[in-house]
Design a protein around this motif. Structure first.
Motif, PDB file in Angstrom:
ATOM      1  N   ARG A  29     -29.113   8.839 -31.199  1.00 46.99           N
ATOM      2  CA  ARG A  29     -29.929   7.679 -31.565  1.00 46.99           C
ATOM      3  C   ARG A  29     -28.754   6.324 -31.580  1.00 46.99           C
ATOM      4  NH1 ARG A  29     -33.457   6.594 -35.346  1.00 46.99           N
ATOM      5  NH2 ARG A  29     -32.752   8.336 -36.439  1.00 46.99           N
ATOM      6  N   ARG A  30     -27.585   6.550 -31.947  1.00 49.72           N
ATOM      7  CA  ARG A  30     -26.687   5.577 -31.910  1.00 49.72           C
ATOM      8  C   ARG A  30     -25.253   6.026 -31.344  1.00 49.72           C
ATOM      9  NH1 ARG A  30     -27.199   0.489 -34.931  1.00 49.72           N
ATOM     10  NH2 ARG A  30     -25.233  -0.317 -34.356  1.00 49.72           N
ATOM     11  N   ARG A  31     -24.911   5.184 -30.133  1.00 50.00           N
ATOM     12  CA  ARG A  31     -23.799   5.540 -29.509  1.00 50.00           C
ATOM     13  C   ARG A  31     -22.402   4.771 -30.260  1.00 50.00           C
ATOM     14  NH1 ARG A  31     -24.501  10.060 -27.394  1.00 50.00           N
ATOM     15  NH2 ARG A  31     -23.204   9.758 -25.546  1.00 50.00           N
ATOM     16  N   VAL A 125     -11.823   3.336 -30.720  1.00 54.09           N
ATOM     17  CA  VAL A 125     -12.298   1.934 -30.199  1.00 54.09           C
ATOM     18  C   VAL A 125     -12.379   1.750 -28.848  1.00 54.09           C
ATOM     19  CG1 VAL A 125     -11.972  -0.514 -30.755  1.00 54.09           C
ATOM     20  CG2 VAL A 125     -11.381   1.247 -32.534  1.00 54.09           C
ATOM     21  N   ALA A 126     -13.528   1.405 -28.311  1.00 58.76           N
ATOM     22  CA  ALA A 126     -13.687   1.203 -26.839  1.00 58.76           C
ATOM     23  C   ALA A 126     -12.939  -0.337 -26.581  1.00 58.76           C
ATOM     24  CB  ALA A 126     -15.218   1.144 -26.480  1.00 58.76           C
ATOM     25  N   LEU A 127     -12.319  -0.396 -25.505  1.00 63.14           N
ATOM     26  CA  LEU A 127     -11.735  -1.665 -25.270  1.00 63.14           C
ATOM     27  C   LEU A 127     -12.626  -2.566 -24.448  1.00 63.14           C
ATOM     28  CD1 LEU A 127      -8.218  -0.294 -23.912  1.00 63.14           C
ATOM     29  CD2 LEU A 127      -8.850  -1.237 -26.202  1.00 63.14           C
ATOM     30  N   PRO A 128     -12.727  -3.792 -24.692  1.00 67.24           N
ATOM     31  CA  PRO A 128     -13.704  -4.760 -24.393  1.00 67.24           C
ATOM     32  C   PRO A 128     -13.488  -4.924 -22.684  1.00 67.24           C
ATOM     33  CG  PRO A 128     -11.901  -5.853 -25.388  1.00 67.24           C
ATOM     34  CD  PRO A 128     -11.527  -4.385 -25.532  1.00 67.24           C
ATOM     35  N   ASP A 129     -14.463  -5.755 -22.125  1.00 65.08           N
ATOM     36  CA  ASP A 129     -14.203  -5.999 -20.695  1.00 65.08           C
ATOM     37  C   ASP A 129     -12.973  -6.737 -20.638  1.00 65.08           C
ATOM     38  OD1 ASP A 129     -16.459  -4.728 -20.069  1.00 65.08           O
ATOM     39  OD2 ASP A 129     -17.733  -6.783 -20.171  1.00 65.08           O
ATOM     40  N   GLY A 130     -12.105  -6.526 -19.510  1.00 65.51           N
ATOM     41  CA  GLY A 130     -10.990  -7.304 -19.131  1.00 65.51           C
ATOM     42  C   GLY A 130      -9.727  -6.818 -19.851  1.00 65.51           C
ATOM     43  N   HIS A 131      -9.979  -5.818 -20.784  1.00 66.77           N
ATOM     44  CA  HIS A 131      -8.851  -5.013 -21.297  1.00 66.77           C
ATOM     45  C   HIS A 131      -8.852  -3.449 -21.206  1.00 66.77           C
ATOM     46  CE1 HIS A 131      -7.404  -8.684 -23.723  1.00 66.77           C
ATOM     47  NE2 HIS A 131      -8.681  -8.868 -23.601  1.00 66.77           N
ATOM     48  N   GLU A 132      -9.929  -3.111 -20.545  1.00 66.64           N
ATOM     49  CA  GLU A 132      -9.772  -1.722 -20.465  1.00 66.64           C
ATOM     50  C   GLU A 132      -8.794  -0.860 -19.619  1.00 66.64           C
ATOM     51  OE1 GLU A 132     -14.175   0.000 -19.690  1.00 66.64           O
ATOM     52  OE2 GLU A 132     -14.441  -1.991 -18.646  1.00 66.64           O
ATOM     53  N   GLU A 133      -8.014  -1.720 -18.892  1.00 66.51           N
ATOM     54  CA  GLU A 133      -6.990  -1.275 -17.926  1.00 66.51           C
ATOM     55  C   GLU A 133      -5.578  -1.760 -18.305  1.00 66.51           C
ATOM     56  OE1 GLU A 133      -7.408   1.021 -15.542  1.00 66.51           O
ATOM     57  OE2 GLU A 133      -9.550   1.151 -15.750  1.00 66.51           O
ATOM     58  N   VAL A 134      -5.460  -2.344 -19.703  1.00 67.77           N
ATOM     59  CA  VAL A 134      -4.303  -2.807 -20.044  1.00 67.77           C
ATOM     60  C   VAL A 134      -3.269  -1.571 -20.143  1.00 67.77           C
ATOM     61  CG1 VAL A 134      -5.305  -4.524 -21.293  1.00 67.77           C
ATOM     62  CG2 VAL A 134      -4.874  -2.311 -22.714  1.00 67.77           C
ATOM     63  N   VAL A 246     -19.004  -4.478 -27.351  1.00 71.26           N
ATOM     64  CA  VAL A 246     -18.251  -4.401 -26.341  1.00 71.26           C
ATOM     65  C   VAL A 246     -19.116  -4.287 -25.103  1.00 71.26           C
ATOM     66  CG1 VAL A 246     -15.992  -4.347 -27.567  1.00 71.26           C
ATOM     67  CG2 VAL A 246     -17.307  -2.325 -26.280  1.00 71.26           C
ATOM     68  N   GLY A 247     -20.325  -4.036 -25.028  1.00 69.02           N
ATOM     69  CA  GLY A 247     -21.062  -3.875 -23.998  1.00 69.02           C
ATOM     70  C   GLY A 247     -21.270  -2.414 -23.676  1.00 69.02           C
ATOM     71  N   PRO A 248     -22.059  -1.773 -22.858  1.00 67.83           N
ATOM     72  CA  PRO A 248     -22.358  -0.379 -22.562  1.00 67.83           C
ATOM     73  C   PRO A 248     -21.082   0.205 -22.042  1.00 67.83           C
ATOM     74  CG  PRO A 248     -23.938  -1.634 -21.662  1.00 67.83           C
ATOM     75  CD  PRO A 248     -23.038  -2.676 -22.096  1.00 67.83           C
ATOM     76  N   ARG A 249     -20.905   1.443 -22.835  1.00 68.62           N
ATOM     77  CA  ARG A 249     -19.646   2.405 -22.272  1.00 68.62           C
ATOM     78  C   ARG A 249     -20.272   3.699 -21.873  1.00 68.62           C
ATOM     79  NH1 ARG A 249     -18.107  -2.029 -21.562  1.00 68.62           N
ATOM     80  NH2 ARG A 249     -16.030  -2.946 -22.143  1.00 68.62           N
ATOM     81  N   TYR A 250     -19.319   4.186 -20.863  1.00 72.33           N
ATOM     82  CA  TYR A 250     -19.791   5.751 -20.622  1.00 72.33           C
ATOM     83  C   TYR A 250     -18.586   6.357 -21.374  1.00 72.33           C
ATOM     84  CZ  TYR A 250     -22.493   4.564 -16.494  1.00 72.33           C
ATOM     85  OH  TYR A 250     -23.247   4.321 -15.511  1.00 72.33           O
ATOM     86  N   ILE A 251     -19.009   7.509 -21.997  1.00 78.83           N
ATOM     87  CA  ILE A 251     -17.926   8.537 -22.733  1.00 78.83           C
ATOM     88  C   ILE A 251     -18.143   9.739 -22.059  1.00 78.83           C
ATOM     89  CG2 ILE A 251     -19.496   8.529 -24.739  1.00 78.83           C
ATOM     90  CD1 ILE A 251     -16.971   8.768 -26.573  1.00 78.83           C
ATOM     91  N   TRP A 252     -16.995  10.383 -21.848  1.00 81.93           N
ATOM     92  CA  TRP A 252     -17.095  11.819 -21.393  1.00 81.93           C
ATOM     93  C   TRP A 252     -15.568  12.366 -21.477  1.00 81.93           C
ATOM     94  CZ3 TRP A 252     -14.265  14.637 -17.659  1.00 81.93           C
ATOM     95  CH2 TRP A 252     -14.552  15.867 -17.314  1.00 81.93           C
ATOM     96  N   TRP A 253     -15.809  13.321 -22.296  1.00 85.34           N
ATOM     97  CA  TRP A 253     -14.435  14.179 -22.805  1.00 85.34           C
ATOM     98  C   TRP A 253     -13.453  13.196 -23.478  1.00 85.34           C
ATOM     99  CZ3 TRP A 253      -9.421  15.678 -20.109  1.00 85.34           C
ATOM    100  CH2 TRP A 253      -8.788  16.831 -20.720  1.00 85.34           C
ATOM    101  N   ASN A 254     -12.403  12.821 -22.950  1.00 89.60           N
ATOM    102  CA  ASN A 254     -11.582  11.926 -23.713  1.00 89.60           C
ATOM    103  C   ASN A 254     -11.598  10.481 -23.173  1.00 89.60           C
ATOM    104  OD1 ASN A 254     -10.651  13.933 -25.572  1.00 89.60           O
ATOM    105  ND2 ASN A 254      -9.660  14.819 -24.108  1.00 89.60           N
ATOM    106  N   ASP A 290     -15.290  21.225 -16.631  1.00 91.47           N
ATOM    107  CA  ASP A 290     -15.862  21.213 -15.544  1.00 91.47           C
ATOM    108  C   ASP A 290     -17.490  20.602 -15.890  1.00 91.47           C
ATOM    109  OD1 ASP A 290     -14.309  22.141 -13.783  1.00 91.47           O
ATOM    110  OD2 ASP A 290     -14.838  24.257 -14.571  1.00 91.47           O
ATOM    111  N   ASP A 291     -17.582  20.048 -17.092  1.00 93.13           N
ATOM    112  CA  ASP A 291     -19.080  19.489 -17.541  1.00 93.13           C
ATOM    113  C   ASP A 291     -19.308  18.380 -16.576  1.00 93.13           C
ATOM    114  OD1 ASP A 291     -18.649  21.182 -19.659  1.00 93.13           O
ATOM    115  OD2 ASP A 291     -18.093  19.534 -20.934  1.00 93.13           O
ATOM    116  N   PRO A 292     -20.617  18.038 -16.419  1.00 89.14           N
ATOM    117  CA  PRO A 292     -20.983  16.944 -15.738  1.00 89.14           C
ATOM    118  C   PRO A 292     -20.725  15.665 -16.034  1.00 89.14           C
ATOM    119  CG  PRO A 292     -22.856  18.086 -16.629  1.00 89.14           C
ATOM    120  CD  PRO A 292     -21.894  18.971 -16.900  1.00 89.14           C
ATOM    121  N   LEU A 293     -20.133  14.710 -15.157  1.00 90.57           N
ATOM    122  CA  LEU A 293     -19.950  13.261 -15.744  1.00 90.57           C
ATOM    123  C   LEU A 293     -21.169  12.732 -16.025  1.00 90.57           C
ATOM    124  CD1 LEU A 293     -17.703  12.241 -12.788  1.00 90.57           C
ATOM    125  CD2 LEU A 293     -16.877  13.026 -15.120  1.00 90.57           C
ATOM    126  N   PRO A 294     -20.921  11.651 -16.974  1.00 97.06           N
ATOM    127  CA  PRO A 294     -22.159  10.920 -17.579  1.00 97.06           C
ATOM    128  C   PRO A 294     -23.203  10.212 -16.623  1.00 97.06           C
ATOM    129  CG  PRO A 294     -20.339   9.732 -17.833  1.00 97.06           C
ATOM    130  CD  PRO A 294     -19.817  10.758 -17.411  1.00 97.06           C
TER     131      PRO A 294
END
Length: 294
Positions: A29-31, A125-134, A246-254, A290-294
């Motif tokens: 209940r809390r991502r 810590v999830a990186l914010p929009d514009g910094h995800e691919e730094v 920072v907005g919605p984020r998918y998290i899968w494995w690492n 091999d777990d399914p992606l989010p």
């Protein structure tokens, strides 16, 4: 809930192949709390020598986040694909920005023959929009460079961000605060309103937060305007954390990303060898599941 507490999240035990951690975030209940999207409580555990190599966290990749390793007790050796090698000890910070992609290993070489107590926190810590691919980066900060705030019966070490007028030297990509707090029995501290999303994690001891009794391995998520008083019923160790979303984020494995297809690409890149392995630690690695992606 009373005292400005919106939610209590207990740690769930997870076996990492040689030792257990208490997984707090993400929860059902809390991502996230602000940009904090992952929070593992390591130990406390007394480890008898020699420590088996199965305890080591073999090379694995990350994207879209920063990993933050902080120890109360013990020692971990970090190696990454940038060529950084660093031993982390208590009250120091390893802040690794994954950005577009990095891999690292975490090994217990310094404790292998002597054993000892292992206790700490690993947060993402999830990186914010514009910094995800730094560009990926690694920064180690010694305890002497982390500001220490002290008052009657308590002290707080600011790991990252700003708290009570003290700012850490650790560089971040979005507004946040992260601090290690030690309280003597009977000590009191008021949690400041330093961000719109905040939480308190009890690492050891026992405290009352806004009048509610709390035990170790619990995270208490606070309401936006709550400034509860924490009272230590015995010597206690807490982590204060929070920041702006920072907005919605998918998290899968690492992997963490705002785009599902980016996670699929990172999985393929790692399994097919397009993401480099840690320098000096390439003989073994953890394949993406091999777990399914989010």
């Amino acid at each position: 809930m009373s005292g400005g507490i919106e939610q209590v999240i207990p740690a769930r035990r997870r076996d990492l192949g040689g030792f257990e951690v208490g997984r707090v975030l993400p929860a059902g209940r809390r991502r996230m709390v602000g940009p904090f999207i992952f929070f593992d409580h390591i130990g406390p555990a007394t480890l008898a020598p020699p420590l088996p190599r199965a305890m080591d966290v073999r090379p694995h990749p990350h994207i879209g986040l920063a990993t933050v390793t902080y120890l109360f007790d013990g020692e971990i050796t970090h190696r990454d694909s940038l060529g950084c090698e660093q031993v982390i000890r208590p009250a120091e910070v390893n802040w690794m920005t994954a950005g577009r992609g990095i891999s690292h290993s975490e090994r217990f070489e310094g404790m292998r023959e002597r054993g000892g107590v292992l206790h700490g926190i690993q947060a993402w810590v999830a990186l914010p929009d514009g910094h995800e691919e730094v560009e990926p980066a690694f920064e180690h900060t010694a305890r002497e460079r982390l500001p220490l705030i002290e008052d009657t019966g308590w002290r707080a070490r600011v790991i990252a961000g700003e708290l009570l007028g003290a700012r850490s030297a650790v560089r971040t990509h979005s507004p946040l605060a992260y601090a290690h707090v030690e309280l003597a029995e009977g000590a009191r501290i008021t949690v400041p309103a330093f961000a719109s999303e905040r939480a308190v994690f009890v690492a050891r001891g026992a405290v009352d937060v806004g009048g509610q009794a709390c035990v170790p391995a619990q995270m208490l998520v606070l309401g936006p305007d709550a400034t509860p008083v924490i009272v230590a019923r015995e010597p206690s160790t807490l982590m204060l954390l929070g920041g702006e979303p920072v907005g919605p984020r998918y998290i899968w494995w690492n992997f963490v990303s705002s785009r599902r297809e980016r996670i699929a690409q990172a999985k393929a890149d790692w399994n097919e060898g397009r993401l480099p392995r840690p320098v000096g630690d390439t003989d073994e690695w953890i394949p993406a599941p091999d777990d399914p992606l989010p």
